[in-house]
Design a protein around this motif. Structure first.
Motif, PDB file in Angstrom:
ATOM      1  N   HIS A 101      -1.763   2.060   3.246  1.00 52.51           N
ATOM      2  CA  HIS A 101      -0.968   2.326   4.439  1.00 52.51           C
ATOM      3  C   HIS A 101       0.025   3.457   4.154  1.00 52.51           C
ATOM      4  O   HIS A 101       0.661   3.482   3.099  1.00 52.51           O
ATOM      5  N   PRO A 102       0.178   4.387   5.091  1.00 55.59           N
ATOM      6  CA  PRO A 102       1.036   5.549   4.830  1.00 55.59           C
ATOM      7  C   PRO A 102       2.529   5.234   4.714  1.00 55.59           C
ATOM      8  O   PRO A 102       3.265   6.009   4.111  1.00 55.59           O
ATOM      9  N   VAL A 103       2.973   4.116   5.254  1.00 60.55           N
ATOM     10  CA  VAL A 103       4.399   3.804   5.187  1.00 60.55           C
ATOM     11  C   VAL A 103       4.727   2.948   3.971  1.00 60.55           C
ATOM     12  O   VAL A 103       5.547   3.307   3.136  1.00 60.55           O
ATOM     13  N   TRP A 104       4.088   1.787   3.826  1.00 62.66           N
ATOM     14  CA  TRP A 104       4.454   0.906   2.721  1.00 62.66           C
ATOM     15  C   TRP A 104       3.578   1.083   1.492  1.00 62.66           C
ATOM     16  O   TRP A 104       3.939   0.640   0.412  1.00 62.66           O
ATOM     17  N   GLY A 105       2.446   1.738   1.633  1.00 57.46           N
ATOM     18  CA  GLY A 105       1.582   1.967   0.469  1.00 57.46           C
ATOM     19  C   GLY A 105       2.287   2.673  -0.670  1.00 57.46           C
ATOM     20  O   GLY A 105       2.227   2.218  -1.822  1.00 57.46           O
ATOM     21  N   PRO A 106       2.988   3.795  -0.410  1.00 58.49           N
ATOM     22  CA  PRO A 106       3.677   4.486  -1.501  1.00 58.49           C
ATOM     23  C   PRO A 106       4.776   3.639  -2.159  1.00 58.49           C
ATOM     24  O   PRO A 106       4.972   3.713  -3.373  1.00 58.49           O
ATOM     25  N   VAL A 107       5.476   2.835  -1.373  1.00 59.79           N
ATOM     26  CA  VAL A 107       6.521   1.956  -1.943  1.00 59.79           C
ATOM     27  C   VAL A 107       5.863   0.941  -2.868  1.00 59.79           C
ATOM     28  O   VAL A 107       6.322   0.709  -3.989  1.00 59.79           O
ATOM     29  N   TYR A 108       4.783   0.338  -2.411  1.00 61.92           N
ATOM     30  CA  TYR A 108       4.061  -0.655  -3.207  1.00 61.92           C
ATOM     31  C   TYR A 108       3.515  -0.021  -4.488  1.00 61.92           C
ATOM     32  O   TYR A 108       3.652  -0.572  -5.577  1.00 61.92           O
ATOM     33  N   LYS A 109       2.882   1.133  -4.359  1.00 60.92           N
ATOM     34  CA  LYS A 109       2.271   1.792  -5.521  1.00 60.92           C
ATOM     35  C   LYS A 109       3.303   2.160  -6.572  1.00 60.92           C
ATOM     36  O   LYS A 109       3.035   2.115  -7.765  1.00 60.92           O
ATOM     37  N   LYS A 110       4.509   2.491  -6.125  1.00 60.83           N
ATOM     38  CA  LYS A 110       5.589   2.825  -7.055  1.00 60.83           C
ATOM     39  C   LYS A 110       5.927   1.633  -7.947  1.00 60.83           C
ATOM     40  O   LYS A 110       6.330   1.808  -9.095  1.00 60.83           O
TER      41      LYS A 110
END
Length: 113
Positions: A101-110
């Protein structure tokens, strides 16, 4: 002696949904699915405060709270909720579509190990 041990009866949905925390979680999931994010947020927090029994249920509540926080632009709170989800259930992981997901995906991946 093992012949004397009575197996536990299976637990059904009606048994679980009679518990206040689990009932709040189910209501929160419905509200979330209906795009009613403020009530969903309140219900997830209520379920967690009352005391969800299952680690997986606690992780799910925190995951949905993370989604709500990220969608509202509160990325720090989103990150905190993902951390709490992982703390609740060490096996917690987003599925492929959620992680992308473009919004929470990067936060999760971090936060991913």
């Amino acid at each position: 002696m093992t012949g004397c041990v009575q197996p536990s009866p299976p637990v059904g949905l009606l048994d679980v949904s009679a518990r206040p925390a689990e009932r709040a979680l189910l209501a929160g999931l419905k509200a979330y699915d209906d795009a009613q994010y403020e009530p969903a947020d309140r219900l997830f927090r209520e379920a967690l405060a009352i005391g969800l029994v299952s680690p997986r249920d606690r992780a799910e509540a925190h995951k949905r709270l993370a989604f709500i926080q990220c969608a509202a632009g509160r990325l720090g709170d989103c990150e905190t909720e993902f951390k709490l989800a992982r703390a609740a259930d060490r096996t917690f992981a987003l599925d492929k579509s959620e992680a992308g997901h473009p919004v929470w995906g990067p936060v999760y991946k971090k936060l991913s190990p």
